[in-house]
Design an enzyme around this catalytic site. Structure first.
Site, PDB file in Angstrom:
ATOM      1  N   THR A  83      -3.532  -9.065  14.041  1.00 53.26           N
ATOM      2  CA  THR A  83      -2.477  -8.407  13.264  1.00 53.26           C
ATOM      3  C   THR A  83      -2.934  -6.999  12.864  1.00 53.26           C
ATOM      4  O   THR A  83      -4.111  -6.771  12.604  1.00 53.26           O
ATOM      5  CB  THR A  83      -2.139  -9.215  11.998  1.00 53.26           C
ATOM      6  OG1 THR A  83      -3.334  -9.387  11.242  1.00 53.26           O
ATOM      7  CG2 THR A  83      -1.571 -10.573  12.360  1.00 53.26           C
ATOM      8  N   ASP A 119     -14.160 -12.572  11.869  1.00 55.52           N
ATOM      9  CA  ASP A 119     -13.130 -11.889  11.072  1.00 55.52           C
ATOM     10  C   ASP A 119     -13.477 -10.411  10.853  1.00 55.52           C
ATOM     11  O   ASP A 119     -13.311  -9.886   9.765  1.00 55.52           O
ATOM     12  CB  ASP A 119     -12.907 -12.613   9.726  1.00 55.52           C
ATOM     13  CG  ASP A 119     -11.768 -12.009   8.908  1.00 55.52           C
ATOM     14  OD1 ASP A 119     -10.895 -11.346   9.487  1.00 55.52           O
ATOM     15  OD2 ASP A 119     -11.768 -12.202   7.673  1.00 55.52           O
ATOM     16  N   LYS A 148     -14.996  -3.386   9.512  1.00 56.16           N
ATOM     17  CA  LYS A 148     -15.753  -4.389   8.771  1.00 56.16           C
ATOM     18  C   LYS A 148     -17.152  -4.646   9.328  1.00 56.16           C
ATOM     19  O   LYS A 148     -18.047  -5.028   8.606  1.00 56.16           O
ATOM     20  CB  LYS A 148     -14.985  -5.715   8.805  1.00 56.16           C
ATOM     21  CG  LYS A 148     -13.768  -5.798   7.912  1.00 56.16           C
ATOM     22  CD  LYS A 148     -13.222  -7.220   8.022  1.00 56.16           C
ATOM     23  CE  LYS A 148     -11.986  -7.425   7.188  1.00 56.16           C
ATOM     24  NZ  LYS A 148     -11.491  -8.821   7.350  1.00 56.16           N
ATOM     25  N   ASN A 174      -8.537  -9.144  13.033  1.00 63.93           N
ATOM     26  CA  ASN A 174      -9.416 -10.163  13.580  1.00 63.93           C
ATOM     27  C   ASN A 174      -8.692 -11.205  14.430  1.00 63.93           C
ATOM     28  O   ASN A 174      -7.471 -11.299  14.426  1.00 63.93           O
ATOM     29  CB  ASN A 174     -10.118 -10.882  12.427  1.00 63.93           C
ATOM     30  CG  ASN A 174      -9.124 -11.479  11.440  1.00 63.93           C
ATOM     31  OD1 ASN A 174      -8.632 -10.768  10.574  1.00 63.93           O
ATOM     32  ND2 ASN A 174      -8.797 -12.749  11.575  1.00 63.93           N
ATOM     33  N   CYS A 222      -5.140 -25.032  -0.812  1.00 66.28           N
ATOM     34  CA  CYS A 222      -4.856 -24.324  -2.071  1.00 66.28           C
ATOM     35  C   CYS A 222      -5.566 -22.968  -2.157  1.00 66.28           C
ATOM     36  O   CYS A 222      -5.081 -22.043  -2.807  1.00 66.28           O
ATOM     37  CB  CYS A 222      -5.279 -25.172  -3.272  1.00 66.28           C
ATOM     38  SG  CYS A 222      -4.833 -26.914  -3.130  1.00 66.28           S
ATOM     39  N   ASN A 234     -13.871  -2.311   3.850  1.00 65.66           N
ATOM     40  CA  ASN A 234     -12.549  -2.860   4.110  1.00 65.66           C
ATOM     41  C   ASN A 234     -11.537  -1.720   4.146  1.00 65.66           C
ATOM     42  O   ASN A 234     -11.847  -0.630   4.591  1.00 65.66           O
ATOM     43  CB  ASN A 234     -12.238  -3.961   3.096  1.00 65.66           C
ATOM     44  CG  ASN A 234     -11.265  -4.985   3.645  1.00 65.66           C
ATOM     45  OD1 ASN A 234     -10.164  -4.650   4.060  1.00 65.66           O
ATOM     46  ND2 ASN A 234     -11.666  -6.248   3.679  1.00 65.66           N
ATOM     47  N   TRP A 235     -10.334  -1.944   3.652  1.00 62.40           N
ATOM     48  CA  TRP A 235      -9.247  -0.963   3.799  1.00 62.40           C
ATOM     49  C   TRP A 235      -9.407   0.237   2.866  1.00 62.40           C
ATOM     50  O   TRP A 235      -8.713   1.242   3.035  1.00 62.40           O
ATOM     51  CB  TRP A 235      -7.901  -1.641   3.491  1.00 62.40           C
ATOM     52  CG  TRP A 235      -7.806  -1.890   2.026  1.00 62.40           C
ATOM     53  CD1 TRP A 235      -8.322  -2.964   1.359  1.00 62.40           C
ATOM     54  CD2 TRP A 235      -7.282  -1.011   1.033  1.00 62.40           C
ATOM     55  NE1 TRP A 235      -8.144  -2.792   0.011  1.00 62.40           N
ATOM     56  CE2 TRP A 235      -7.496  -1.606  -0.209  1.00 62.40           C
ATOM     57  CE3 TRP A 235      -6.638   0.233   1.098  1.00 62.40           C
ATOM     58  CZ2 TRP A 235      -7.100  -1.008  -1.396  1.00 62.40           C
ATOM     59  CZ3 TRP A 235      -6.244   0.836  -0.097  1.00 62.40           C
ATOM     60  CH2 TRP A 235      -6.476   0.204  -1.327  1.00 62.40           C
ATOM     61  N   ARG A 293       0.803  -1.231   0.000  1.00 67.82           N
ATOM     62  CA  ARG A 293       0.000   0.000   0.000  1.00 67.82           C
ATOM     63  C   ARG A 293       0.832   1.276   0.000  1.00 67.82           C
ATOM     64  O   ARG A 293       0.272   2.361   0.138  1.00 67.82           O
ATOM     65  CB  ARG A 293      -1.009  -0.019   1.145  1.00 67.82           C
ATOM     66  CG  ARG A 293      -2.023  -1.116   0.975  1.00 67.82           C
ATOM     67  CD  ARG A 293      -3.301  -0.947   1.742  1.00 67.82           C
ATOM     68  NE  ARG A 293      -4.075  -2.148   1.531  1.00 67.82           N
ATOM     69  CZ  ARG A 293      -3.894  -3.277   2.227  1.00 67.82           C
ATOM     70  NH1 ARG A 293      -3.030  -3.327   3.203  1.00 67.82           N
ATOM     71  NH2 ARG A 293      -4.593  -4.345   1.947  1.00 67.82           N
TER      72      ARG A 293
HETATM   73 CA    CA Z   1      -8.909 -11.335   8.233  1.00 69.09          CA
END
Ligand code: CA
Length: 705
Positions: free
Chosen positions: A261, A326, A353, A281, A622, A414-415, A140
């Site tokens: 985090t 979350d 969120k 979260n 995956c 969100n961000w 960012r």
């Molecule tokens: Ca998350």
């Protein structure tokens, strides 16, 4: 005066084709200059959120509602690949633009022409894509401070680069064993008070414990580190706040990490010398798994104020005590002043969120407002203003009854950067209504134990065939995904206007003093709207997808608006800087169209049981990079859609997955995580999904022809 002179010299020199690039004076960027910038230097964009207050509101006034229809491309420059997500905020200092691509490569460019001055490639370890959420390769942006450019890399390092020469000054690994697993950094560092602040991401990728570190800007020495989740209580706590936080957790949380985090928002308050940390979260997501018998699980999903010099906590406000969904509070934060109920207040604004828009007194953490900014919130009924806590909806308990819940883990907002018009007290931003299906991990339900994935997703909500079965039994339907853009009054909770967008996932905004609102949409269309009404005044089709930020700056009396476009599912557009001005007449190169054809599949020989096993394994191992197959998305992923793999790749599948044949491309060997039988089951499942998708493609083609 000195700056003016340099710009004049550059203008004289830049007219010549062989002219040297403009000389940078980034050495003069310090706290005082960033603080003064809002008043005296609207032509620059000195830090991630424009100034320390991170309001992202431009007072440049050349581009107006009346002339914005004449906006055109001044220059464009590809700086990223066609699968990187261009989410960076370019900075503009003394005529030089500093921008990054997804792999954290830094570009110093002449902001008037796009001409390259230097580039710095930190040679990010491509294998770190395995710690990302959903295959996003993101950076960012940088901090510019006292003659240096600071970038935090996708493989977890923080670097200082000489702003003049592009030479590395220092390079530190921000990972410490107390974080447990290795991590990505996607956020921009912030610089203030002689320090560089940085957090980390990757809480979805196994065991992680969040922290924020302050580094000495000159030397790269650690000044302080603030942990956001407590560690093993049988060991000494790193700082007193951890002893308090540990009392709010249950079970043996430290063995799983806990999450928390700080992957995006770190905002410096010049008036209080505080740093606000937007905390992410919990990990794993369900609190029954993460913290059995626990309570609020501090400091998950909180906004924490710490003293910028000492790293000691001033206050915290937790948006979601005992996070279960979350619901990160790592979204952008803006600071300002407001009169609230007749009293002047220093406020902090955030739309995390969870669907509520928070107005908090930044001197003490007092909650002033928490109105919903979306009409669709099912996890809580409201925020109780007496207790300051959300009231969870007693009818919506996924542990008892797996179901669709809104907002989803992607959040209602969100961000993506917001833009705050402080004079009017209006926040402009994009959000979406998007639901996710929540359940508890199958093995945990059966045995009471949770096996955390060391590689792959470790969400705790169950995977693949198990989750699909629960979805079929769901008591409710999925809410349709819809995006909105609006002008929100955080005090009244009302929108002045709100419009529905063409797609659910979009980018950030920039409002200006002349009443123009710039926005990049997920469809690849950038718009300029009337910020009083939301009416579109101008648009530009960049043929790709926007999930980026918008900035404005001026050089020699010309106002520019800059953003970045990413490749989409339809267009292999390279990650490109787009810079606009009035009467700009540059042309963006035509991007190539992506071949989305799914090849014919060999006959299916796997049993239903094998396909189910492959489904579950695929989603556990995956999907963190390659995503859920068939999931709606507008942005290309750094990791390919495996349904499109060629016959050659299919033949080499085991050599790739177990043998590490494509490890140089960032595809690690899974020989410790998966057996040969399991890899075959995954391959059969992908082939089954490819067959279904190919049939749909052919049916669609037949309908069209
Ligand atoms: Ca998350």
């Amino acid at each position: 005066m000195k700056r003016m002179l340099l710009i004049t010299l550059c203008l004289a020199g830049c007219a010549e084709p062989t002219a040297p690039p403009p000389k940078t004076t980034s050495g003069s960027v310090d706290d005082a200059r960033i603080i003064a910038a809002a008043e005296v230097e609207p032509s620059s964009w000195l830090t991630y959120g424009q100034t320390y207050k991170e309001q992202r509101f431009s007072t440049l006034n050349q581009i107006t509602r009346d002339n914005v229809s004449k906006l055109g491309l001044a220059w464009s420059k590809p700086i990223g690949g066609n699968t990187e997500r261009m989410q960076g905020t370019p900075l503009v200092v003394d005529g030089v633009m500093y921008a990054t691509n997804g792999w954290s490569v830094v570009y110093a460019l002449d902001a008037a022409t796009g001409e390259e001055i230097w580039t710095y490639d930190p040679e990010t370890d491509r294998e770190y894509v395995k710690y990302s959420c959903c295959g996003g390769v993101v950076n960012r942006g940088v901090a510019v401070y006292k003659g240096r450019v600071y970038v935090a890399t996708y493989d977890g390092r923080l670097l200082a680069i000489d702003a003049e020469t592009g030479q590395e000054v220092w390079d530190v690994d921000t990972w410490h064993p107390s974080a447990l697993g290795r991590f990505n950094i996607s956020g921009a560092p912030r610089a203030a008070s002689g320090k560089i602040f940085i957090g980390n991401g990757s809480s979805e990728a196994g065991k992680r414990r969040g922290y924020v570190t302050a580094y000495d800007a000159a030397t790269g020495e650690i000044a302080w580190r603030f942990y956001l989740v407590p560690g093993d209580p049988s060991q000494p706590f790193e700082h007193p706040e951890m002893e308090m936080a540990a009392k709010t957790w249950g079970g043996e949380w430290w063995k799983l990490g806990g999450g928390g985090t700080a992957w995006n928002s770190l905002v410096y308050d010049e008036e209080l010398n505080s740093l606000y940390i937007g905390v992410g979260n919990g990990a794993p997501w369900p609190r029954d798994i993460r913290s059995p018998g626990g309570g609020d699980d501090l400091f998950l999903t909180a906004i924490v104020s710490v003293d910028a010099d000492t790293g000691r906590m001033n206050w915290y406000y937790q948006t979601v005590p005992g996070d279960n969904w979350d619901y990160s509070a790592a979204m952008d934060i803006a600071l300002g002043d407001m009169v609230v109920d007749g009293e002047p207040r220093k406020v902090l604004l955030q739309a995390p969120k969870n669907g509520f828009f928070y107005v908090i007194d930044r001197t003490n953490g007092e909650l002033l407002r928490a109105h919903p900014y979306t009409e669709h919130i099912s996890w809580a009924t409201h925020v109780d203003m007496e207790t300051g806590r959300p009231v969870e909806n007693p009818e919506v308990v996924f542990e008892r009854e797996p179901q669709w819940i809104i907002p989803a883990n992607a959040g209602a907002h969100n961000w993506e950067p917001m833009s705050f018009d402080e004079r009017q007290g209006i926040m402009y931003f994009y959000y979406h209504d998007y639901a996710n299906f929540y359940s508890l991990d199958e093995h945990f339900v059966e045995t009471g134990e949770y096996i955390i994935e060391e590689v792959g997703l470790s969400l705790g909500i169950g995977y693949g065939a198990y989750r699909e079965r629960l979805m079929k039994e769901s008591p409710n339907e999925r809410h349709p995904t819809t995006g909105f853009l609006g002008a929100f009054d955080p005090l009244s909770g009302q929108y002045r206007w709100r419009v529905q967008l063409d797609t659910g996932f979009n980018g950030g905004v920039l409002a200006t003093t002349t009443g123009v609102l710039f926005h990049g949409e997920g469809t690849g269309v950038m718009t300029a709207r009337d910020s009083d009404t939301g009416d579109v005044l101008w648009h530009y089709n960049a043929k790709g997808s926007f999930s980026s930020s918008m900035i404005s700056y001026a050089i020699d009396g010309t106002q520019y608006v800059a953003t970045m476009v990413s490749g989409s599912l339809d267009y292999a557009t390279p990650g490109t800087l787009l810079v606009f001005r009035l009467n700009g007449d540059a042309a963006q190169p035509e991007p190539s169209v992506r071949d989305r054809t799914i090849p014919e599949q060999p006959p299916q020989t796997a049993s239903v049981e094998e396909l189910d096993a492959g489904n579950t394994l695929y989603h556990a191992q995956c999907a963190i990079c390659h995503r859920g197959l068939g999931q709606p998305s507008v942005v290309a992923s750094a990791s390919p859609d495996l349904r499109r793999m060629s016959a050659e790749t299919r033949d080499a599948f085991e050599a790739i997955v177990l043998g590490g044949m494509k490890s140089d491309l960032g595809m690690p060997a899974f020989n410790e995580a998966l057996s040969v039988e399991e890899v075959r089951a995954i391959k059969a499942f992908i082939s089954e999904k490819a067959r279904e998708a190919r049939a749909e493609q052919l049916a669609e083609q037949n309908t069209r022809s």
